[in-house]
Design a protein around this motif. Sequence first.
Motif, PDB file in Angstrom:
ATOM      1  N   TRP A  49     -18.356  -4.815  -4.150  1.00 61.18           N
ATOM      2  CA  TRP A  49     -18.044  -3.410  -3.866  1.00 61.18           C
ATOM      3  C   TRP A  49     -16.598  -3.254  -3.424  1.00 61.18           C
ATOM      4  N   PHE A  50     -16.124  -4.140  -2.548  1.00 59.90           N
ATOM      5  CA  PHE A  50     -14.768  -4.043  -2.013  1.00 59.90           C
ATOM      6  C   PHE A  50     -13.721  -4.234  -3.110  1.00 59.90           C
ATOM      7  N   VAL A  51     -13.892  -5.259  -3.923  1.00 59.25           N
ATOM      8  CA  VAL A  51     -12.933  -5.512  -5.007  1.00 59.25           C
ATOM      9  C   VAL A  51     -12.994  -4.388  -6.040  1.00 59.25           C
ATOM     10  N   GLY A  52     -14.210  -3.945  -6.376  1.00 59.07           N
ATOM     11  CA  GLY A  52     -14.349  -2.833  -7.326  1.00 59.07           C
ATOM     12  C   GLY A  52     -13.714  -1.563  -6.813  1.00 59.07           C
ATOM     13  N   ALA A  53     -13.890  -1.271  -5.523  1.00 59.95           N
ATOM     14  CA  ALA A  53     -13.287  -0.073  -4.947  1.00 59.95           C
ATOM     15  C   ALA A  53     -11.765  -0.170  -4.959  1.00 59.95           C
ATOM     16  N   ALA A  54     -11.230  -1.333  -4.663  1.00 61.04           N
ATOM     17  CA  ALA A  54      -9.784  -1.507  -4.676  1.00 61.04           C
ATOM     18  C   ALA A  54      -9.232  -1.351  -6.087  1.00 61.04           C
ATOM     19  N   ILE A  55      -9.915  -1.923  -7.072  1.00 64.21           N
ATOM     20  CA  ILE A  55      -9.451  -1.816  -8.459  1.00 64.21           C
ATOM     21  C   ILE A  55      -9.555  -0.383  -8.950  1.00 64.21           C
ATOM     22  N   ILE A  56     -10.687   0.265  -8.684  1.00 61.29           N
ATOM     23  CA  ILE A  56     -10.851   1.663  -9.130  1.00 61.29           C
ATOM     24  C   ILE A  56      -9.814   2.557  -8.460  1.00 61.29           C
ATOM     25  N   HIS A  57      -9.568   2.343  -7.185  1.00 60.27           N
ATOM     26  CA  HIS A  57      -8.584   3.178  -6.497  1.00 60.27           C
ATOM     27  C   HIS A  57      -7.180   2.931  -7.039  1.00 60.27           C
ATOM     28  N   ASP A  58      -6.772   1.672  -7.093  1.00 65.00           N
ATOM     29  CA  ASP A  58      -5.396   1.359  -7.457  1.00 65.00           C
ATOM     30  C   ASP A  58      -5.083   1.608  -8.930  1.00 65.00           C
ATOM     31  N   LEU A  59      -6.032   1.372  -9.798  1.00 68.24           N
ATOM     32  CA  LEU A  59      -5.751   1.497 -11.231  1.00 68.24           C
ATOM     33  C   LEU A  59      -6.155   2.837 -11.827  1.00 68.24           C
ATOM     34  N   TYR A  62      -5.441   6.407  -7.905  1.00 68.25           N
ATOM     35  CA  TYR A  62      -4.084   6.643  -7.419  1.00 68.25           C
ATOM     36  C   TYR A  62      -3.197   7.282  -8.489  1.00 68.25           C
ATOM     37  N   PRO A  63      -3.157   6.759  -9.718  1.00 64.74           N
ATOM     38  CA  PRO A  63      -2.342   7.447 -10.733  1.00 64.74           C
ATOM     39  C   PRO A  63      -2.809   8.877 -10.996  1.00 64.74           C
ATOM     40  N   LEU A  64      -4.114   9.127 -10.939  1.00 67.49           N
ATOM     41  CA  LEU A  64      -4.603  10.488 -11.176  1.00 67.49           C
ATOM     42  C   LEU A  64      -4.152  11.447 -10.094  1.00 67.49           C
ATOM     43  N   TYR A  65      -4.315  11.083  -8.820  1.00 69.55           N
ATOM     44  CA  TYR A  65      -3.897  12.050  -7.817  1.00 69.55           C
ATOM     45  C   TYR A  65      -2.392  12.078  -7.617  1.00 69.55           C
ATOM     46  N   ALA A  66      -1.683  11.044  -8.027  1.00 71.23           N
ATOM     47  CA  ALA A  66      -0.224  11.123  -8.017  1.00 71.23           C
ATOM     48  C   ALA A  66       0.259  12.093  -9.087  1.00 71.23           C
ATOM     49  N   LEU A  67      -0.343  12.055 -10.265  1.00 70.92           N
ATOM     50  CA  LEU A  67       0.005  13.019 -11.317  1.00 70.92           C
ATOM     51  C   LEU A  67      -0.371  14.443 -10.925  1.00 70.92           C
ATOM     52  N   ALA A  68      -1.518  14.604 -10.284  1.00 68.26           N
ATOM     53  CA  ALA A  68      -1.927  15.937  -9.834  1.00 68.26           C
ATOM     54  C   ALA A  68      -0.954  16.477  -8.796  1.00 68.26           C
TER      55      ALA A  68
END
Length: 182
Positions: A49-59, A62-68
């Motif tokens: 869960w921790f690694v998956g959450a970090a990967i989903i967030h970072d990849l 984060y790019p989605l809400y930075a673009l928004a």
Amino acid sequence: MPSRIRRRMASRYGADPLHLLALLACFALAGYAASRVVAAGIWIGFLVWFVGAAIIHDLLLYPLYALADVAAQRRPWRRRRRPSGTPTWPPPINYLRIPVALSGLLFLIWFPLILRLAEGNYHRSTALDASPYLGRWLLVTGVLFAGSALAYAIRLRRHKAAAEPRRPRLRPPQAPRSSPSG
């Protein structure tokens, strides 16, 4: 004496000693949480869960809400130059970011119940219905945006009051005084 020790430690450590104390407290809390996960025997699932959450967030997130955020800050009317002396409005972007971020965080945490994806499991576990979650999330989101709009309106009012030139107070005309010799 204590200020000299504090300065020496700050020069060697690179930050205030309270920063080091807070960091040690965070590590202690994380260590305690990790020990509880290992003691419960769910460390593999937690690690996935921790690694998956970090990967989903970072990849992905984060790019989605930075673009928004970039899209929200880009305004076509911003490029025009204002005549000098024209008051500028306070930027509304932070009054938009905060409710969007909090509402998005609530949605990210509770989306299986908000979208009724885990209704069966939730009902079996708690004997409760998952139907109120969507309405409550919408209510919280509305309250967050309304509070942010109110805070921005108060800021605009204060900004407008500060930008207005102060007019000197005129004294009302006074009746002529009678002389004592009269």
